[in-house]
Design a protein around this motif. Structure first.
Motif, PDB file in Angstrom:
ATOM      1  N   MET A 209       0.796  -1.273  -0.109  1.00 41.43           N
ATOM      2  CA  MET A 209       0.049  -0.142  -0.081  1.00 41.43           C
ATOM      3  C   MET A 209       0.812   1.308   0.071  1.00 41.43           C
ATOM      4  SD  MET A 209      -2.853   1.138   2.770  1.00 41.43           S
ATOM      5  CE  MET A 209      -3.948  -0.270   2.540  1.00 41.43           C
ATOM      6  N   HIS A 210       0.495   2.282  -0.659  1.00 38.49           N
ATOM      7  CA  HIS A 210       1.398   3.497  -0.929  1.00 38.49           C
ATOM      8  C   HIS A 210       1.313   4.125   0.460  1.00 38.49           C
ATOM      9  CE1 HIS A 210       2.696   7.463  -2.387  1.00 38.49           C
ATOM     10  NE2 HIS A 210       3.101   6.837  -3.348  1.00 38.49           N
ATOM     11  N   PRO A 211       2.308   4.496   1.092  1.00 39.78           N
ATOM     12  CA  PRO A 211       2.443   5.343   2.288  1.00 39.78           C
ATOM     13  C   PRO A 211       1.530   6.548   2.299  1.00 39.78           C
ATOM     14  CG  PRO A 211       4.481   4.908   1.494  1.00 39.78           C
ATOM     15  CD  PRO A 211       3.879   4.645   0.281  1.00 39.78           C
ATOM     16  N   ASP A 212       1.258   7.213   1.340  1.00 40.63           N
ATOM     17  CA  ASP A 212       0.285   8.484   1.586  1.00 40.63           C
ATOM     18  C   ASP A 212      -1.187   8.005   1.320  1.00 40.63           C
ATOM     19  OD1 ASP A 212       2.137  10.115   0.920  1.00 40.63           O
ATOM     20  OD2 ASP A 212       1.848  10.265  -1.197  1.00 40.63           O
ATOM     21  N   ILE A 213      -1.724   6.909   1.008  1.00 40.17           N
ATOM     22  CA  ILE A 213      -2.821   6.395   1.071  1.00 40.17           C
ATOM     23  C   ILE A 213      -2.975   6.021   2.575  1.00 40.17           C
ATOM     24  CG2 ILE A 213      -4.437   4.421   0.670  1.00 40.17           C
ATOM     25  CD1 ILE A 213      -3.258   4.060  -2.103  1.00 40.17           C
ATOM     26  N   GLU A 214      -2.356   5.540   3.384  1.00 43.37           N
ATOM     27  CA  GLU A 214      -2.149   5.098   4.612  1.00 43.37           C
ATOM     28  C   GLU A 214      -2.265   6.206   5.569  1.00 43.37           C
ATOM     29  OE1 GLU A 214      -1.054   1.251   7.429  1.00 43.37           O
ATOM     30  OE2 GLU A 214       0.179   1.673   5.349  1.00 43.37           O
ATOM     31  N   SER A 215      -1.287   7.215   5.197  1.00 47.44           N
ATOM     32  CA  SER A 215      -1.303   8.446   5.940  1.00 47.44           C
ATOM     33  C   SER A 215      -2.602   9.095   5.991  1.00 47.44           C
ATOM     34  CB  SER A 215       0.127   9.134   5.625  1.00 47.44           C
ATOM     35  OG  SER A 215      -0.040  10.498   6.249  1.00 47.44           O
ATOM     36  N   ASN A 216      -3.197   9.325   4.675  1.00 47.95           N
ATOM     37  CA  ASN A 216      -4.354  10.139   4.667  1.00 47.95           C
ATOM     38  C   ASN A 216      -5.478   9.414   5.378  1.00 47.95           C
ATOM     39  OD1 ASN A 216      -3.065  11.822   2.935  1.00 47.95           O
ATOM     40  ND2 ASN A 216      -3.690  10.933   0.998  1.00 47.95           N
ATOM     41  N   TYR A 217      -5.481   8.252   5.146  1.00 46.48           N
ATOM     42  CA  TYR A 217      -6.466   7.386   6.182  1.00 46.48           C
ATOM     43  C   TYR A 217      -6.377   7.657   7.434  1.00 46.48           C
ATOM     44  CZ  TYR A 217      -9.059   3.216   7.871  1.00 46.48           C
ATOM     45  OH  TYR A 217      -9.962   2.395   8.583  1.00 46.48           O
ATOM     46  N   GLU A 218      -5.239   7.641   7.938  1.00 45.72           N
ATOM     47  CA  GLU A 218      -4.971   7.750   9.576  1.00 45.72           C
ATOM     48  C   GLU A 218      -5.549   9.199  10.058  1.00 45.72           C
ATOM     49  OE1 GLU A 218      -4.363   5.565  11.902  1.00 45.72           O
ATOM     50  OE2 GLU A 218      -4.328   4.205  10.382  1.00 45.72           O
ATOM     51  N   GLN A 219      -5.267  10.152   9.149  1.00 43.03           N
ATOM     52  CA  GLN A 219      -5.619  11.529   9.315  1.00 43.03           C
ATOM     53  C   GLN A 219      -7.389  11.304   9.320  1.00 43.03           C
ATOM     54  OE1 GLN A 219      -3.763  14.207  10.399  1.00 43.03           O
ATOM     55  NE2 GLN A 219      -2.181  12.794  10.606  1.00 43.03           N
ATOM     56  N   ALA A 220      -7.838  10.962   8.341  1.00 42.27           N
ATOM     57  CA  ALA A 220      -9.234  10.718   8.215  1.00 42.27           C
ATOM     58  C   ALA A 220      -9.935  10.395   9.493  1.00 42.27           C
ATOM     59  CB  ALA A 220      -9.834   9.980   6.955  1.00 42.27           C
ATOM     60  N   LYS A 221      -9.496   9.258   9.812  1.00 45.56           N
ATOM     61  CA  LYS A 221      -9.665   8.580  11.136  1.00 45.56           C
ATOM     62  C   LYS A 221      -9.913   9.334  12.263  1.00 45.56           C
ATOM     63  CE  LYS A 221      -8.451   4.448  12.208  1.00 45.56           C
ATOM     64  NZ  LYS A 221      -7.641   3.162  12.558  1.00 45.56           N
ATOM     65  N   LYS A 222      -8.898  10.176  12.496  1.00 51.17           N
ATOM     66  CA  LYS A 222      -8.804  11.074  13.439  1.00 51.17           C
ATOM     67  C   LYS A 222     -10.180  11.969  13.520  1.00 51.17           C
ATOM     68  CE  LYS A 222      -3.881  10.809  14.168  1.00 51.17           C
ATOM     69  NZ  LYS A 222      -2.529  11.576  14.060  1.00 51.17           N
ATOM     70  N   LEU A 223     -10.250  12.709  12.304  1.00 49.51           N
ATOM     71  CA  LEU A 223     -11.433  13.621  12.096  1.00 49.51           C
ATOM     72  C   LEU A 223     -12.745  13.016  12.444  1.00 49.51           C
ATOM     73  CD1 LEU A 223     -10.283  15.437   8.796  1.00 49.51           C
ATOM     74  CD2 LEU A 223     -10.416  16.521  11.259  1.00 49.51           C
ATOM     75  N   TYR A 224     -12.940  11.916  11.816  1.00 52.83           N
ATOM     76  CA  TYR A 224     -14.114  11.070  12.095  1.00 52.83           C
ATOM     77  C   TYR A 224     -14.590  10.709  13.534  1.00 52.83           C
ATOM     78  CZ  TYR A 224     -15.312  10.650   6.890  1.00 52.83           C
ATOM     79  OH  TYR A 224     -15.607  11.262   5.808  1.00 52.83           O
ATOM     80  N   LYS A 225     -13.288  10.259  14.330  1.00 56.73           N
ATOM     81  CA  LYS A 225     -13.108   9.961  15.623  1.00 56.73           C
ATOM     82  C   LYS A 225     -13.902  10.922  16.567  1.00 56.73           C
ATOM     83  CE  LYS A 225     -10.698   7.174  19.146  1.00 56.73           C
ATOM     84  NZ  LYS A 225      -9.265   6.646  19.338  1.00 56.73           N
TER      85      LYS A 225
END
Length: 418
Positions: free
Chosen positions: A1-17
């Protein structure tokens, strides 16, 4: 998995959380949902039993894009390509005319053996199968009537066909371990205003009563009934109206099929789901896109699709709504049509999971409509795309428009050679 995809996902998780949304849990729920992808997009609703029969029943497929499937093997190859570009494990929806057999057989004579190759393929692919009797494109439907036909012999032909179809559906469910939904739709109706609107509906009711006297294990097969507002050649009157099938389905414990293209073009079916769920244990949903008088355009992620996804999730109907696709477009690459429509349907459900549903319901209950509106609007610009990209990458399918390159390659290497 491309690092940017995982990084963007982790940032999105924080916002939704921040609003109590567990994104990982949402993706787990999404992965369990099976979309029933319709086979008839792949060959313009021709099937294999009567290849030279003209398409009837108010159905019209426009366009002549190269590469339509001509054999069951070609159709299965195209389906495999499409499914390889869609996250998750799903189902394929067959019409009776797609029987894979060298035997000359009519619709009322179909048996499970005529679909054995489809079942073997579904087992290999880990897919479920759904089914539909084909009550069109046949000499016995040329005057626009089938189960409500005034001629008892023609009516019996279609009754026998529907009974055979239910048995085939049960065969699918038993062999594959996934319940098959067998959906009955008939094109019966008049082009101009009829004098007697009751008699055809009485005949349709009697035909359905006879069809359902044959008991089928609901663990293997569920019966569904699909209405339509109007069709080509039945503009003034459709026998199987929404009111007819809703009444029949509720009285006889049958699934009612809500097709997004079978109501008034400006009428949303999203709001019907919660109402129907109070009276029917399960619902069949056909996701389509109506434009004026045509009901079957490729599904896009428009307001109606997102409303449908939200209603399913908000009302906890994920396990009670069977979701299938129903569109056909011969003006574009047919494999791409499947991919676009199916991915969009899954996206709409994901967007539903990524809403702060409980928070919105609480604000509404307290009369805080300001908070309700503000949050609903703000969440439209939350990073849903980052979650979708991660979901695709996690399940090993192309991210964003990368799938298009694969379809173009398949077109060049396979479709254009047909």
């Amino acid at each position: 998995m491309h690092p940017d995809i995982e990084s963007n996902y982790e940032q999105a998780k924080k916002l939704y959380k921040k609003h109590g949304i567990d994104v990982d849990q949402a993706l787990n729920k999404l992965e369990d949902i099976k979309i029933s992808m319709h086979c008839w997009q792949g060959d313009d609703v021709k099937g294999f039993l009567f290849r030279d029969q003209a398409l009837t029943g108010g159905i019209s497929v426009t366009g002549n894009y190269p590469g339509a499937a001509r054999t069951p093997e070609e159709l299965r190859s195209d389906l495999e390509k499409a499914l390889s570009l869609i996250p998750g494990k799903h189902k394929v929806n067959l019409h009776a005319i797609y029987a894979d057999t060298t035997e000359k057989v009519d619709l009322n004579e179909l048996e499970p053996k005529h679909f054995q190759k489809w079942v073997e393929w579904a087992k290999e692919q880990g897919l479920g199968l759904d089914f539909n009797p084909t009550c069109f494109s046949h000499d016995n439907s040329k005057d626009g009537f089938t189960l409500s036909h005034p001629d008892p012999e023609i009516r019996q032909f279609w009754i026998d066909h529907c009974i055979a179809s239910r048995k085939i559906g049960a065969y699918f469910g038993e062999e594959l371990g996934q319940t098959c939904v067998t959906n009955i739709w008939v094109p019966d109706g008049y082009k101009d205003i009829p004098v007697d609107q009751l008699a055809p509906r009485k005949r349709l009711k009697e035909s359905l009563d006879e069809i359902f006297t044959v008991e089928i294990n609901p663990k293997h097969n569920l019966d569904a009934l699909e209405s339509k507002l109007f069709g080509l050649g039945s503009e003034a009157y459709v026998v199987g109206s929404h009111e007819f099938y809703m009444g029949y389905g509720l009285l006889n414990n049958k699934l009612i099929c809500l097709d997004a293209g079978h109501f008034h073009p400006t009428e949303s079916i999203a709001g019907k789901l919660s109402s129907l769920s109070l009276f029917s244990e399960e619902i069949l949903l056909h996701v389509s896109r109506p434009i004026r008088w045509d009901s079957d355009h490729v599904v896009i992620m428009d307001d109606e699709l997102m409303a449908i996804g939200r209603e399913i999730v908000r009302n906890d109907l994920v396990d009670r709504v069977h979701i299938g696709l129903d569109f056909f477009d011969a003006s574009i690459n047919r494999v791409a049509a499947w991919v676009i429509g199916t991915r969009n349907t899954i996206k709409a459900l994901l967007r539903g999971f990524l809403e702060p549903t409980e928070l919105l319901k609480q604000a509404e209950l307290e009369g805080d409509y300001t908070t309700r509106l503000a949050l609903m609007e703000e969440f439209k610009s939350y990073p849903f795309g980052a979650v979708w990209d991660y979901y695709c990458a996690k399940l090993g399918v192309p991210v964003r428009e990368e799938w298009l390159e694969e379809v173009k390659g398949y077109e060049k290497e396979v479709l254009l050679l047909r």
